[in-house]
Design a protein around this motif. Structure first.
Motif, mmCIF file in Angstrom:
data_model
loop_
_atom_site.group_PDB
_atom_site.id
_atom_site.type_symbol
_atom_site.label_atom_id
_atom_site.label_comp_id
_atom_site.label_asym_id
_atom_site.label_seq_id
_atom_site.Cartn_x
_atom_site.Cartn_y
_atom_site.Cartn_z
ATOM 1 N N LYS A 29 19.623 65.428 4.283
ATOM 2 C CA LYS A 29 19.242 66.413 5.159
ATOM 3 C C LYS A 29 19.551 67.574 5.026
ATOM 4 O O LYS A 29 18.725 68.498 5.042
ATOM 5 C CB LYS A 29 19.615 65.839 6.621
ATOM 6 C CG LYS A 29 19.093 66.669 7.699
ATOM 7 C CD LYS A 29 19.763 66.219 9.345
ATOM 8 C CE LYS A 29 18.900 67.275 10.361
ATOM 9 N NZ LYS A 29 19.316 67.018 11.705
ATOM 10 N N TYR A 54 26.627 64.487 14.506
ATOM 11 C CA TYR A 54 26.189 66.255 14.758
ATOM 12 C C TYR A 54 26.673 66.493 16.145
ATOM 13 O O TYR A 54 27.211 67.735 16.454
ATOM 14 C CB TYR A 54 24.793 66.147 15.004
ATOM 15 C CG TYR A 54 24.373 66.353 13.413
ATOM 16 C CD1 TYR A 54 24.440 67.624 12.874
ATOM 17 C CD2 TYR A 54 23.630 65.511 12.655
ATOM 18 C CE1 TYR A 54 23.813 67.985 11.736
ATOM 19 C CE2 TYR A 54 23.224 65.541 11.465
ATOM 20 C CZ TYR A 54 23.418 67.146 10.663
ATOM 21 O OH TYR A 54 22.978 67.286 9.497
ATOM 22 N N PHE A 62 19.356 55.969 2.600
ATOM 23 C CA PHE A 62 19.428 57.274 3.216
ATOM 24 C C PHE A 62 18.549 58.324 2.597
ATOM 25 O O PHE A 62 18.143 58.244 1.462
ATOM 26 C CB PHE A 62 20.841 57.753 3.473
ATOM 27 C CG PHE A 62 21.648 56.734 3.989
ATOM 28 C CD1 PHE A 62 21.986 56.900 5.484
ATOM 29 C CD2 PHE A 62 22.278 55.773 3.452
ATOM 30 C CE1 PHE A 62 23.068 55.957 6.105
ATOM 31 C CE2 PHE A 62 23.061 54.792 3.863
ATOM 32 C CZ PHE A 62 23.297 55.040 5.405
ATOM 33 N N TYR A 118 21.246 58.146 13.078
ATOM 34 C CA TYR A 118 22.282 57.571 12.353
ATOM 35 C C TYR A 118 22.673 58.534 10.965
ATOM 36 O O TYR A 118 21.544 58.508 10.208
ATOM 37 C CB TYR A 118 22.278 56.130 12.171
ATOM 38 C CG TYR A 118 22.535 55.498 13.479
ATOM 39 C CD1 TYR A 118 23.985 54.862 13.895
ATOM 40 C CD2 TYR A 118 21.527 55.087 14.189
ATOM 41 C CE1 TYR A 118 24.062 54.196 15.025
ATOM 42 C CE2 TYR A 118 21.677 54.470 15.453
ATOM 43 C CZ TYR A 118 22.770 54.107 15.807
ATOM 44 O OH TYR A 118 22.915 53.182 17.049
ATOM 45 N N SER A 119 23.721 58.936 10.956
ATOM 46 C CA SER A 119 23.983 59.958 9.548
ATOM 47 C C SER A 119 25.537 59.611 8.955
ATOM 48 O O SER A 119 26.111 58.755 9.626
ATOM 49 C CB SER A 119 24.156 61.574 9.955
ATOM 50 O OG SER A 119 22.961 61.703 10.627
ATOM 51 N N ASN A 177 17.024 58.412 12.550
ATOM 52 C CA ASN A 177 17.306 59.790 12.177
ATOM 53 C C ASN A 177 18.586 59.842 12.794
ATOM 54 O O ASN A 177 19.152 60.943 12.722
ATOM 55 C CB ASN A 177 16.410 60.769 12.338
ATOM 56 C CG ASN A 177 15.428 60.806 11.169
ATOM 57 O OD1 ASN A 177 15.606 60.539 10.102
ATOM 58 N ND2 ASN A 177 14.194 61.566 11.494
ATOM 59 N N VAL A 234 24.879 65.941 4.340
ATOM 60 C CA VAL A 234 24.463 64.961 5.323
ATOM 61 C C VAL A 234 23.412 64.309 5.023
ATOM 62 O O VAL A 234 22.311 64.904 4.630
ATOM 63 C CB VAL A 234 24.241 65.681 6.591
ATOM 64 C CG1 VAL A 234 24.101 64.736 7.719
ATOM 65 C CG2 VAL A 234 25.697 66.666 6.910
ATOM 66 N N TYR A 235 23.288 62.996 5.267
ATOM 67 C CA TYR A 235 22.281 62.102 5.055
ATOM 68 C C TYR A 235 21.865 61.291 6.280
ATOM 69 O O TYR A 235 22.743 60.964 7.092
ATOM 70 C CB TYR A 235 22.513 61.138 3.769
ATOM 71 C CG TYR A 235 22.853 61.648 2.570
ATOM 72 C CD1 TYR A 235 21.728 61.690 1.445
ATOM 73 C CD2 TYR A 235 24.019 62.254 2.256
ATOM 74 C CE1 TYR A 235 22.129 62.176 0.246
ATOM 75 C CE2 TYR A 235 24.197 62.740 0.899
ATOM 76 C CZ TYR A 235 23.463 62.785 0.058
ATOM 77 O OH TYR A 235 23.537 63.313 -1.344
ATOM 78 N N ASN A 236 20.642 60.982 6.606
ATOM 79 C CA ASN A 236 20.131 60.501 7.696
ATOM 80 C C ASN A 236 19.576 59.051 7.223
ATOM 81 O O ASN A 236 19.143 58.893 5.984
ATOM 82 C CB ASN A 236 18.934 61.204 8.367
ATOM 83 C CG ASN A 236 19.488 62.365 9.519
ATOM 84 O OD1 ASN A 236 20.782 62.331 9.356
ATOM 85 N ND2 ASN A 236 18.359 63.009 9.581
#
Length: 395
Positions: free
Chosen positions: A68, A152, A65, A90-91, A88, A81-83
């Motif tokens: 973000k 999101y 990941f 999926y986080s 992108n 939050v990481y993508n």
């Protein structure tokens, strides 16, 4: 965007869990991502391993990941939050919680481990939990790291972007009824799971109904985060607007810190309001006087009756009436799940089963105020335990 079920495969290899999430294309012209595979490698943390080993495993997880942002989330609080680097859409979230006593650390760890075991496709999942002990100024501290799914998008955004946006070209400009049935079925499924485990959501509203990238529903119940407040507590302590039932509004007026009401049935009421908001494309705040802490049921009933004029079926409006009825006759989620099971195949396969219940405007019944003021029982009203009456009979 239409969606299908997600196949999940869990393979345990050397203390590593690989979750393989695949979206398969289906017939009938449904829009899907074809043969998309999403692999999230997470660690099955067991016992007190070496701290360095934990750090290495954590680093191996996060290599998949990219960071973000850090945000303050409506339900999760402060999270990172990481993508997924490869996609992108999926986080994941990451947050840290610190316990200053051994007893608090045990309670927190037990809470998150128990929540990690929840197995329902429409509840937000926790993937990773680790603990790290340290000593600061001669005081022992335990820091927990928790990683899980992050979304999101939510139903409120879908309503605003797809049906209220001036740039949207759909001439109908309303939620398709089938989409509302899909949302209902998935929320009822998740909340029935919570109900059977002695829990409840506690804060159902459109912005708290999240959307997976495949457009299926994801819920995060109020106590997902250890020590969080219910919607009622937020209304009581910080005057935050919530979709509260008449019986809970009465408790709020009395400023009762421990309301003696059925909180599952309050969630059912909140779901009814949420469906009404989506179908009418109008905020449910208009039905409340938040200063005097009153909810105007007559206005809610009138708005629901008007859905028939927009082309929605009596099957849907009767279901909403059922959800907003008096607490004594209002169903629980387990009751609703039993009724919806009769339509589950049609809903999941995008089959229209409700059009035959649509009423022409000149044949509408005058149903205003009938739930609370009329002596007769309307179709769709909850009559007795385990029995909900719908236009085509009783289930």
């Amino acid at each position: 965007m239409k969606f299908g079920r997600i196949k999940r495969q869990i393979i345990v290899q050397n203390s590593t869990i690989i979750i393989d999430m695949q979206i398969n294309a289906k017939p009938q012209g449904m829009l899907f991502l074809s043969q998309f595979q999403y692999q999230l490698i997470i660690i099955n943390q067991m016992g007190n391993s070496n701290q360095r080993m934990q750090e290495e495993k954590y680093e191996n997880v996060m290599k998949k990941f990219k960071m973000k942002e850090s945000i303050h989330h409506n339900q999760l609080g402060m999270v990172r939050v990481y993508n997924l680097k490869d996609d992108n859409n999926y986080s994941i979230f990451e947050f840290h919680k610190t316990a200053t006593t051994s007893e608090e650390a045990k309670l927190m760890l037990s809470h998150y481990k128990n929540r990690k075991c929840y197995n329902n496709d429409h509840l937000t999942q926790i993937f990773f939990i680790s603990e790290q002990n340290s000593q600061i100024l001669c005081q022992d501290q335990t820091q927990l790291t928790v990683i899980g799914e992050f979304f999101y998008n939510n139903i409120q955004n879908e309503m605003k972007l797809n049906y209220l946006s001036k740039n949207y070209t759909n001439t109908v400009q309303q939620f398709p009824e089938l989409r509302l049935w899909q949302i209902t079925l998935q929320i009822v499924d998740a909340c029935t799971f919570l109900e059977k485990n002695g829990r409840y959501h506690g804060e159902i509203k459109s912005k708290n109904i999240y959307l997976h990238p495949d457009q299926s529903v994801k819920l995060t119940e109020y106590n997902f985060i250890y020590g969080s407040m219910t919607g009622y507590q937020k209304a009581l302590l910080v005057n935050d607007f919530q979709y509260l039932s008449p019986e809970l509004m009465k408790e709020l007026r009395a400023k009762n810190p421990q309301p003696n009401v059925d909180l599952v049935k309050n969630d059912v009421f909140a779901l009814g309001l949420t469906l009404l908001e989506l179908a009418s494309l109008s905020s449910c705040e208009q039905y409340y006087d938040w200063i005097s802490k009153e909810v105007h049921i007559d206005r809610i009933i009138k708005a629901n009756d008007q859905l028939i004029q927009k082309g929605y079926s009596t099957l849907l409006t009767n279901l909403i009436y059922q959800m907003i009825s008096e607490v004594e006759t209002r169903p629980r989620f387990s009751d609703l799940k039993e009724v919806l099971s009769h339509f589950e195949n049609e809903i999941n396969n995008h089959i229209d089963f409700y059009s035959k219940y649509q009423m022409k405007q000149n044949h509408q019944l005058n149903m205003y105020n009938s739930v609370y003021t009329q002596p007769y029982q309307r179709p769709g009203q909850f009559n007795q335990t385990q029995s909900i009456y719908l236009p085509n009979g009783s289930y």
